[in-house]
Design a protein around this motif. Structure first.
Motif, PDB file in Angstrom:
ATOM      1  N   GLN A 152       0.828  -1.210   0.000  1.00  0.00           N
ATOM      2  CA  GLN A 152       0.000   0.000   0.000  1.00  0.00           C
ATOM      3  C   GLN A 152       0.867   1.266   0.000  1.00  0.00           C
ATOM      4  OE1 GLN A 152      -3.397   0.320   0.007  1.00  0.00           O
ATOM      5  NE2 GLN A 152      -3.766  -1.866  -0.096  1.00  0.00           N
ATOM      6  N   LEU A 153       1.907   1.284   0.820  1.00  0.00           N
ATOM      7  CA  LEU A 153       2.795   2.446   0.869  1.00  0.00           C
ATOM      8  C   LEU A 153       3.587   2.588  -0.430  1.00  0.00           C
ATOM      9  CD1 LEU A 153       4.050   2.340   4.566  1.00  0.00           C
ATOM     10  CD2 LEU A 153       2.670   4.135   3.495  1.00  0.00           C
ATOM     11  N   ARG A 154       3.989   1.478  -0.993  1.00  0.00           N
ATOM     12  CA  ARG A 154       4.717   1.521  -2.266  1.00  0.00           C
ATOM     13  C   ARG A 154       3.850   2.181  -3.345  1.00  0.00           C
ATOM     14  NH1 ARG A 154       6.984  -3.826  -3.223  1.00  0.00           N
ATOM     15  NH2 ARG A 154       8.877  -2.970  -2.349  1.00  0.00           N
ATOM     16  N   ARG A 155       2.593   1.772  -3.439  1.00  0.00           N
ATOM     17  CA  ARG A 155       1.682   2.383  -4.415  1.00  0.00           C
ATOM     18  C   ARG A 155       1.483   3.870  -4.131  1.00  0.00           C
ATOM     19  NH1 ARG A 155      -1.971  -1.922  -3.236  1.00  0.00           N
ATOM     20  NH2 ARG A 155      -1.164  -3.736  -4.301  1.00  0.00           N
ATOM     21  N   ALA A 156       1.380   4.205  -2.860  1.00  0.00           N
ATOM     22  CA  ALA A 156       1.195   5.608  -2.487  1.00  0.00           C
ATOM     23  C   ALA A 156       2.407   6.446  -2.902  1.00  0.00           C
ATOM     24  CB  ALA A 156       0.953   5.727  -0.983  1.00  0.00           C
ATOM     25  N   ILE A 157       3.603   5.933  -2.710  1.00  0.00           N
ATOM     26  CA  ILE A 157       4.814   6.649  -3.118  1.00  0.00           C
ATOM     27  C   ILE A 157       4.815   6.851  -4.627  1.00  0.00           C
ATOM     28  CG2 ILE A 157       7.339   6.482  -3.305  1.00  0.00           C
ATOM     29  CD1 ILE A 157       7.206   4.974  -0.544  1.00  0.00           C
ATOM     30  N   GLN A 158       4.431   5.840  -5.369  1.00  0.00           N
ATOM     31  CA  GLN A 158       4.383   5.949  -6.824  1.00  0.00           C
ATOM     32  C   GLN A 158       3.350   6.987  -7.260  1.00  0.00           C
ATOM     33  OE1 GLN A 158       3.680   1.850  -7.829  1.00  0.00           O
ATOM     34  NE2 GLN A 158       5.823   1.285  -7.555  1.00  0.00           N
ATOM     35  N   ILE A 159       2.203   6.999  -6.610  1.00  0.00           N
ATOM     36  CA  ILE A 159       1.150   7.967  -6.930  1.00  0.00           C
ATOM     37  C   ILE A 159       1.625   9.393  -6.644  1.00  0.00           C
ATOM     38  CG2 ILE A 159      -1.126   8.788  -6.155  1.00  0.00           C
ATOM     39  CD1 ILE A 159      -1.895   5.778  -5.915  1.00  0.00           C
ATOM     40  N   ALA A 160       2.469   9.557  -5.635  1.00  0.00           N
ATOM     41  CA  ALA A 160       3.006  10.874  -5.276  1.00  0.00           C
ATOM     42  C   ALA A 160       4.235  11.226  -6.121  1.00  0.00           C
ATOM     43  CB  ALA A 160       3.342  10.910  -3.790  1.00  0.00           C
TER      44      ALA A 160
END
Length: 164
Positions: free
Chosen positions: A114-122
């Motif tokens: 979940q955090l990995r996806r969030a970093i990519q989205i940011a």
């Protein structure tokens, strides 16, 4: 902590700056790629990750924190002033409210993904020191992330202690 009086965020930022951030250095690009793709044991087999663990003063019993932290730091390409939660939220959120709620409810097994996806989205940009500190102390960080995501100031420690 073994690096003087530096906090875990500052230690992790220093490590990221040396080992991951210099994208023009093949060794940094290689380490970043290996960490992003590695299984947990593979993360621990990287000498640079062991150096990070030692600098953070983590014991072998805390290896799970290192396995969670190192691949997430490898996802970040640029250190900026805003926390990841602030970058994801605000008046025009990059991450939908439902996805943010899912991130806040994520258990240990889902958290890194979940955090990995969030970093990519940011756009792979966030405050590296804050991210590291939050990942290492996730349970304490969750409420602060909610305030940051919705663009509100988190209550000061004095206010939190008075309400308990």
């Amino acid at each position: 902590m073994s690096e003087g009086n530096k906090g875990p965020g500052a230690i992790a930022y220093g490590w990221w700056s040396r080992e991951i951030a210099p994208r023009d250095v093949p060794a940094a690009r290689g380490l970043s790629a290996r960490l992003r793709r590695a299984a947990p044991l593979g993360v621990l087999c990287e000498p640079a990750v062991m150096q990070l663990g030692s600098a953070l003063g983590l014991s072998p019993a805390q290896a799970g924190q290192l396995v969670r932290l190192a691949p997430l730091l490898a996802e970040v390409r640029e250190n900026v002033g805003d926390t990841l939660a602030k970058r994801l939220g605000g008046s025009k959120p990059l991450l939908s409210s439902l996805r943010f709620q899912r991130l806040m409810r994520a258990d240990e097994e889902e958290l890194v993904d979940q955090l990995r996806r969030a970093i990519q989205i940011a756009d792979r940009c966030c405050n590296v020191a804050a991210l590291a500190s939050d990942v290492l102390h996730w349970e304490a960080a969750r409420p602060r992330w909610c305030f940051h995501y919705f663009g509100a100031d988190a209550p000061s420690k004095d206010i939190e202690e008075k309400t308990e």
